[in-house]
Scaffold this motif. Structure first.
Motif, mmCIF file in Angstrom:
data_model
loop_
_atom_site.group_PDB
_atom_site.id
_atom_site.type_symbol
_atom_site.label_atom_id
_atom_site.label_comp_id
_atom_site.label_asym_id
_atom_site.label_seq_id
_atom_site.Cartn_x
_atom_site.Cartn_y
_atom_site.Cartn_z
ATOM 1 N N PRO A 73 -5.904 -10.549 6.380
ATOM 2 C CA PRO A 73 -5.910 -9.332 5.707
ATOM 3 C C PRO A 73 -5.889 -8.259 6.661
ATOM 4 O O PRO A 73 -6.266 -8.461 7.963
ATOM 5 C CB PRO A 73 -7.277 -9.214 4.955
ATOM 6 C CG PRO A 73 -8.179 -10.215 5.381
ATOM 7 C CD PRO A 73 -7.044 -11.315 6.012
ATOM 8 N N SER A 74 -5.405 -7.057 6.331
ATOM 9 C CA SER A 74 -5.345 -6.128 7.295
ATOM 10 C C SER A 74 -5.351 -4.832 6.425
ATOM 11 O O SER A 74 -5.099 -4.581 5.242
ATOM 12 C CB SER A 74 -3.807 -5.968 8.068
ATOM 13 O OG SER A 74 -2.982 -5.675 7.004
ATOM 14 N N THR A 75 -5.926 -3.728 7.168
ATOM 15 C CA THR A 75 -6.110 -2.305 6.585
ATOM 16 C C THR A 75 -5.384 -1.429 7.272
ATOM 17 O O THR A 75 -5.474 -1.350 8.602
ATOM 18 C CB THR A 75 -7.614 -2.083 6.323
ATOM 19 O OG1 THR A 75 -8.147 -2.943 5.562
ATOM 20 C CG2 THR A 75 -7.782 -0.613 5.771
ATOM 21 N N GLN A 76 -4.686 -0.507 6.976
ATOM 22 C CA GLN A 76 -3.843 0.668 7.474
ATOM 23 C C GLN A 76 -4.294 1.779 7.159
ATOM 24 O O GLN A 76 -4.861 2.249 5.870
ATOM 25 C CB GLN A 76 -2.531 0.695 7.427
ATOM 26 C CG GLN A 76 -1.523 1.689 7.975
ATOM 27 C CD GLN A 76 -0.143 1.509 7.363
ATOM 28 O OE1 GLN A 76 0.229 0.877 6.674
ATOM 29 N NE2 GLN A 76 0.513 2.619 7.862
ATOM 30 N N LYS A 77 -4.662 2.613 8.098
ATOM 31 C CA LYS A 77 -5.247 4.179 7.670
ATOM 32 C C LYS A 77 -4.135 5.282 7.837
ATOM 33 O O LYS A 77 -3.205 4.929 8.648
ATOM 34 C CB LYS A 77 -6.128 4.793 8.717
ATOM 35 C CG LYS A 77 -7.561 4.451 8.386
ATOM 36 C CD LYS A 77 -8.597 4.820 9.640
ATOM 37 C CE LYS A 77 -9.388 5.952 9.059
ATOM 38 N NZ LYS A 77 -10.403 6.361 10.023
ATOM 39 N N VAL A 78 -4.003 5.953 6.702
ATOM 40 C CA VAL A 78 -2.875 7.070 6.477
ATOM 41 C C VAL A 78 -3.536 8.340 6.374
ATOM 42 O O VAL A 78 -4.261 8.430 5.465
ATOM 43 C CB VAL A 78 -1.965 6.678 5.557
ATOM 44 C CG1 VAL A 78 -0.876 7.745 5.549
ATOM 45 C CG2 VAL A 78 -1.058 5.411 5.792
ATOM 46 N N ASP A 79 -3.496 9.336 7.268
ATOM 47 C CA ASP A 79 -3.984 10.590 7.173
ATOM 48 C C ASP A 79 -3.030 11.535 7.365
ATOM 49 O O ASP A 79 -2.035 11.420 8.431
ATOM 50 C CB ASP A 79 -5.098 10.989 8.103
ATOM 51 C CG ASP A 79 -6.319 9.955 7.843
ATOM 52 O OD1 ASP A 79 -7.204 9.940 7.090
ATOM 53 O OD2 ASP A 79 -6.618 9.371 8.885
#
Length: 141
Positions: A73-79
């Motif tokens: 599993p992976s998580t990407q932050k987008v701001d």
């Protein structure tokens, strides 16, 4: 002297008066499952149920891809500022709708986040974006 809790109460009321709804769609024609490319579109509707105009300033997303062998599993932050290049002002009892998309490397993922918003008088508050699934309809069963 002003009540130090009044601003907090006001921002809580505003964040609850601005609601976000989401509709998603798997784009099979743009996806390449064998190449671990899964493309989704989503349509966001932001409704201003308050009595004052509000402006969307920034977006904050967490895009999580579910574990799918051999991928962990992976998580990407987008701001970033606004949405789709805009920082819309939403009038009272009106809504703003936009469409965007996400490309993930696993068949199933989720998105969640929040918007930083403010009134035209400068009162800042956050509005939660409900967690929504990025999943092909046939994977639901």
């Amino acid at each position: 002297m002003s009540d130090p809790t009044s601003a907090k109460d006001e921002t809580t009321a505003l964040s609850q008066a601005v609601t976000v709804s989401v509709q998603t769609r798997f784009l099979a024609e743009q996806s390449q499952p064998r190449a671990n490319r899964f493309v989704y579109s989503y349509e966001i509707t932001i409704s201003n149920n308050s009595l004052v105009p509000v402006q969307l300033l920034h977006r904050h997303w967490l895009i999580t891809e579910e574990a799918d062998a051999p991928h962990p599993p992976s998580t990407q932050k987008v701001d970033g500022p606004g949405v789709i290049g805009q920082q819309p002002v939403i009038q009272p009892q009106q809504h703003y709708r936009y469409a965007s998309g996400a490309v993930i490397t696993t068949p199933i993922g989720t998105m969640t986040g929040h918007y930083d918003m403010q009134t035209l008088e400068g009162l800042s508050f956050k509005v939660s974006i409900p967690t929504f699934a990025l999943i092909q309809a046939h994977k639901l069963h």
